[in-house]
Design a protein around this motif. Structure first.
Motif, PDB file in Angstrom:
ATOM      1  N   ASP A  44      46.156-113.488 -10.203  1.00  0.00           N
ATOM      2  CA  ASP A  44      44.888-114.183  -9.935  1.00  0.00           C
ATOM      3  C   ASP A  44      45.046-115.368  -8.970  1.00  0.00           C
ATOM      4  OD1 ASP A  44      43.893-112.465 -11.786  1.00  0.00           O
ATOM      5  OD2 ASP A  44      43.593-113.936 -13.378  1.00  0.00           O
ATOM      6  N   VAL A  45      46.238-115.971  -8.955  1.00  0.00           N
ATOM      7  CA  VAL A  45      46.391-117.221  -8.197  1.00  0.00           C
ATOM      8  C   VAL A  45      47.507-117.129  -7.142  1.00  0.00           C
ATOM      9  CG1 VAL A  45      46.901-119.701  -8.421  1.00  0.00           C
ATOM     10  CG2 VAL A  45      45.542-118.555 -10.184  1.00  0.00           C
ATOM     11  N   ILE A  46      48.724-116.831  -7.595  1.00  0.00           N
ATOM     12  CA  ILE A  46      49.880-116.970  -6.692  1.00  0.00           C
ATOM     13  C   ILE A  46      49.848-115.957  -5.538  1.00  0.00           C
ATOM     14  CG2 ILE A  46      52.421-117.009  -6.568  1.00  0.00           C
ATOM     15  CD1 ILE A  46      52.251-117.842  -9.652  1.00  0.00           C
ATOM     16  N   LYS A  47      49.664-114.682  -5.885  1.00  0.00           N
ATOM     17  CA  LYS A  47      49.676-113.649  -4.821  1.00  0.00           C
ATOM     18  C   LYS A  47      48.477-113.781  -3.882  1.00  0.00           C
ATOM     19  CE  LYS A  47      52.811-110.223  -6.427  1.00  0.00           C
ATOM     20  NZ  LYS A  47      53.041-109.029  -7.196  1.00  0.00           N
ATOM     21  N   LYS A  48      47.422-114.422  -4.347  1.00  0.00           N
ATOM     22  CA  LYS A  48      46.239-114.598  -3.484  1.00  0.00           C
ATOM     23  C   LYS A  48      46.340-115.862  -2.640  1.00  0.00           C
ATOM     24  CE  LYS A  48      42.943-112.021  -6.260  1.00  0.00           C
ATOM     25  NZ  LYS A  48      42.068-112.108  -7.438  1.00  0.00           N
ATOM     26  N   GLU A  49      47.516-116.498  -2.667  1.00  0.00           N
ATOM     27  CA  GLU A  49      47.764-117.750  -1.914  1.00  0.00           C
ATOM     28  C   GLU A  49      46.786-118.857  -2.310  1.00  0.00           C
ATOM     29  OE1 GLU A  49      47.885-116.681   2.287  1.00  0.00           O
ATOM     30  OE2 GLU A  49      50.043-116.448   2.053  1.00  0.00           O
ATOM     31  N   ARG A  50      46.413-118.865  -3.596  1.00  0.00           N
ATOM     32  CA  ARG A  50      45.494-119.906  -4.089  1.00  0.00           C
ATOM     33  C   ARG A  50      46.253-120.998  -4.838  1.00  0.00           C
ATOM     34  NH1 ARG A  50      42.055-118.039  -7.955  1.00  0.00           N
ATOM     35  NH2 ARG A  50      40.729-119.809  -7.497  1.00  0.00           N
ATOM     36  N   CYS A  51      47.563-120.786  -5.035  1.00  0.00           N
ATOM     37  CA  CYS A  51      48.372-121.746  -5.800  1.00  0.00           C
ATOM     38  C   CYS A  51      48.556-123.031  -4.990  1.00  0.00           C
ATOM     39  CB  CYS A  51      49.734-121.110  -6.088  1.00  0.00           C
ATOM     40  SG  CYS A  51      50.945-122.292  -6.702  1.00  0.00           S
ATOM     41  N   VAL A  52      48.247-124.166  -5.608  1.00  0.00           N
ATOM     42  CA  VAL A  52      48.363-125.447  -4.895  1.00  0.00           C
ATOM     43  C   VAL A  52      49.756-126.062  -5.063  1.00  0.00           C
ATOM     44  CG1 VAL A  52      45.893-125.955  -5.005  1.00  0.00           C
ATOM     45  CG2 VAL A  52      47.373-126.765  -6.852  1.00  0.00           C
ATOM     46  N   ASN A  88      60.907-122.536  -3.289  1.00  0.00           N
ATOM     47  CA  ASN A  88      60.162-122.760  -2.045  1.00  0.00           C
ATOM     48  C   ASN A  88      58.691-123.086  -2.290  1.00  0.00           C
ATOM     49  OD1 ASN A  88      62.511-122.142  -0.646  1.00  0.00           O
ATOM     50  ND2 ASN A  88      62.012-119.949  -0.698  1.00  0.00           N
ATOM     51  N   GLY A  89      58.453-123.940  -3.266  1.00  0.00           N
ATOM     52  CA  GLY A  89      57.085-124.400  -3.532  1.00  0.00           C
ATOM     53  C   GLY A  89      56.236-123.431  -4.336  1.00  0.00           C
ATOM     54  N   ILE A  90      56.821-122.289  -4.769  1.00  0.00           N
ATOM     55  CA  ILE A  90      56.066-121.260  -5.495  1.00  0.00           C
ATOM     56  C   ILE A  90      56.646-121.107  -6.905  1.00  0.00           C
ATOM     57  CG2 ILE A  90      55.371-118.799  -5.490  1.00  0.00           C
ATOM     58  CD1 ILE A  90      54.353-120.007  -2.993  1.00  0.00           C
ATOM     59  N   PRO A  91      55.771-121.089  -7.938  1.00  0.00           N
ATOM     60  CA  PRO A  91      56.297-120.895  -9.294  1.00  0.00           C
ATOM     61  C   PRO A  91      56.804-119.469  -9.508  1.00  0.00           C
ATOM     62  CG  PRO A  91      53.897-121.139  -9.325  1.00  0.00           C
ATOM     63  CD  PRO A  91      54.311-121.288  -7.906  1.00  0.00           C
TER      64      PRO A  91
END
Ligand SMILES: Cc1cc2nc3c(=O)[nH]c(=O)nc-3n(C[C@H](O)[C@H](O)[C@H](O)COP(=O)(O)OP(=O)(O)OC[C@H]3O[C@@H](n4cnc5c(N)ncnc54)[C@H](O)[C@@H]3O)c2cc1C
Ligand code: SF4
Ligand code: SF4
Ligand code: SF4
Length: 347
Positions: free
Chosen positions: A14-22, A40-43
């Motif tokens: 819902d968030v990470i793969k859609k590049e919506r993660c802040v 690299n800034g991604i959980p």
């Protein structure tokens, strides 16, 4: 009716793969079994998931019901004339009286000075963004426990870091009980979501008792920004300060301006997650701070809660800051309103 608990896999979809993660770090900081880290800034899930749903419930991007959170925090919802800035009790222009802060801060030093007073009591700290010593201008969450550490971490970094991971480390590693946090509007929203959700990690929300939000129009992707500056011949390791003023992105080496470009030329470097963001003034913070609206050398401060008012006035009473009405120094709140409105309409 039972609803299925949403877990890290759902955050991914819902968030990470859609590049919506802040990249706020709320999921990693909240996971009770410490199964989420940042790469690299991604959980990333790196251990066992017990399907508790806490990470999903802490994320400001999986869901954020402004009306519900606002009424829980402020005891009411904003009225029409508060649509752009959210609920504000009072607004000021603030300037540090301290020489060391004045030399290192971004604008008026309101943030660092307020925090200096806050951490002067025992068992307190402030989670801020310091520069990672192994990298050039890369911010990292840092647990500041004294004045010298706060002064060193002053100044704006126009890329993001998972600030909530710093909150977890203040509690788990340093065993600190009262924490102030400086964050971008999205990071403050993560803190408020944790505070107001039924299923969340209350260890984090119980310890954070001052949230200072910065104004923010956008942040840049770290790699892209460094590459761009290098391609323009800027020796980034020698830059001592970056600033965004009146539509220009500026780099300084000491007092000297060594690079300047129109902000509109940097659009390609803006993180994808910022494109859906409508919060300019950190509408859910205790105090929100920015430069727009005040003359150079002053910070515009919007106080939203009792905690915010108390922290600011305690710093004033200790002689650390000058606090004036915006109009007294030629400040204009309409400038803040204009940008807040622009962000809501553009995104
Ligand atoms: C990415 C970004 C975008 C901004 N955009 C605007 C804008 O469009 N308009 C505007 O008026 N103001 C904007 N600001 C706010 C402004 O740059 C100043 O931070 C603000 O005026 C406070 O100044 P000060 O002198 O009181 O802060 P200081 O006393 O210098 O303290 C700043 C504090 O912020 C922390 N910090 C710095 N960078 C970050 C970061 N990336 N994440 C979390 N904490 C951080 C520092 O560690 C320090 O504790 C932005 C800030 C940032 C970081
Ligand atoms: S254990 Fe809970 S918080 Fe951790 S990843 Fe799984 S669902 Fe998320
Ligand atoms: S909680 Fe923050 S870091 Fe984690 S997925 Fe959501 S936005 Fe990204
Ligand atoms: S524009 Fe919004 S999402 Fe992007 S860093 Fe600022 S507050 Fe966070």
């Amino acid at each position: 009716m039972s609803t299925k608990t949403k877990v890290f896999g759902n955050l991914l979809v819902d968030v990470i793969k859609k590049e919506r993660c802040v990249g706020c770090g709320a999921c990693a900081a909240s996971c009770p079994v410490k199964s989420i880290t940042f790469e690299n800034g991604i959980p990333k899930l790196v251990g066992l998931c017990i399907s508790c749903g806490i990470c999903y419930n802490s994320c400001p991007r999986s869901m954020f019901d402004e009306t519900v959170v606002e009424s829980k925090i402020f005891g009411r919802n904003r009225i029409e004339k508060e649509a752009e800035l959210g609920i504000v009790k009072s607004q000021y222009a603030v300037k540090t009286t301290q020489e060391d802060v004045g030399r290192s801060c971004q604008d008026g030093g309101a943030v660092t000075s307020t925090l200096i007073k806050f951490v002067s009591e025992s068992e307190r700290c402030a989670v801020v963004a310091a520069i990672d010593e192994n990298m050039i201008w890369q911010p990292k969450p840092f647990v500041a426990k004294n004045r010298a550490e706060l002064v060193k971490a002053a100044g704006s970094k126009y890329t993001s870091c998972p600030i909530l991971v710093g909150v977890d480390s203040a509690i788990s590693e340093y065993k600190l009980k009262e924490i102030a946090v400086v964050g971008m509007p999205c990071q403050i929203r993560a803190l408020r979501r944790i505070e107001t959700e039924e299923v969340a990690n209350s260890r984090l929300s119980d310890a954070v008792n001052l949230k200072i939000g910065l104004f923010c129009m956008e942040t840049f992707d770290y790699e892209d920004l460094i590459k761009f500056l290098e391609s323009e011949g800027v020796e980034v390791s020698k830059i001592t300060k970056f600033a965004i003023t009146r539509g220009q992105f500026i780099a300084y080496q000491g007092e000297k301006k060594v690079f300047e470009v129109k902000l509109s030329k940097l659009k390609k470097l803006v993180r994808a997650c910022c494109e859906e963001c409508k919060d300019f003034t950190s509408e859910f913070a205790d105090i929100s701070v920015g430069n727009v609206g005040s003359p150079d050398g002053w910070s515009t401060v919007l106080v939203r809660t009792e905690q915010g008012e108390s922290a600011l006035m305690t710093a004033r009473d200790a002689g650390l800051i000058e606090v004036k009405r915006l109009e007294e120094v030629g400040g204009v709140i309409e400038e803040v309103l204009k940008l807040a409105k622009l962000k809501k309409n553009k995104n």
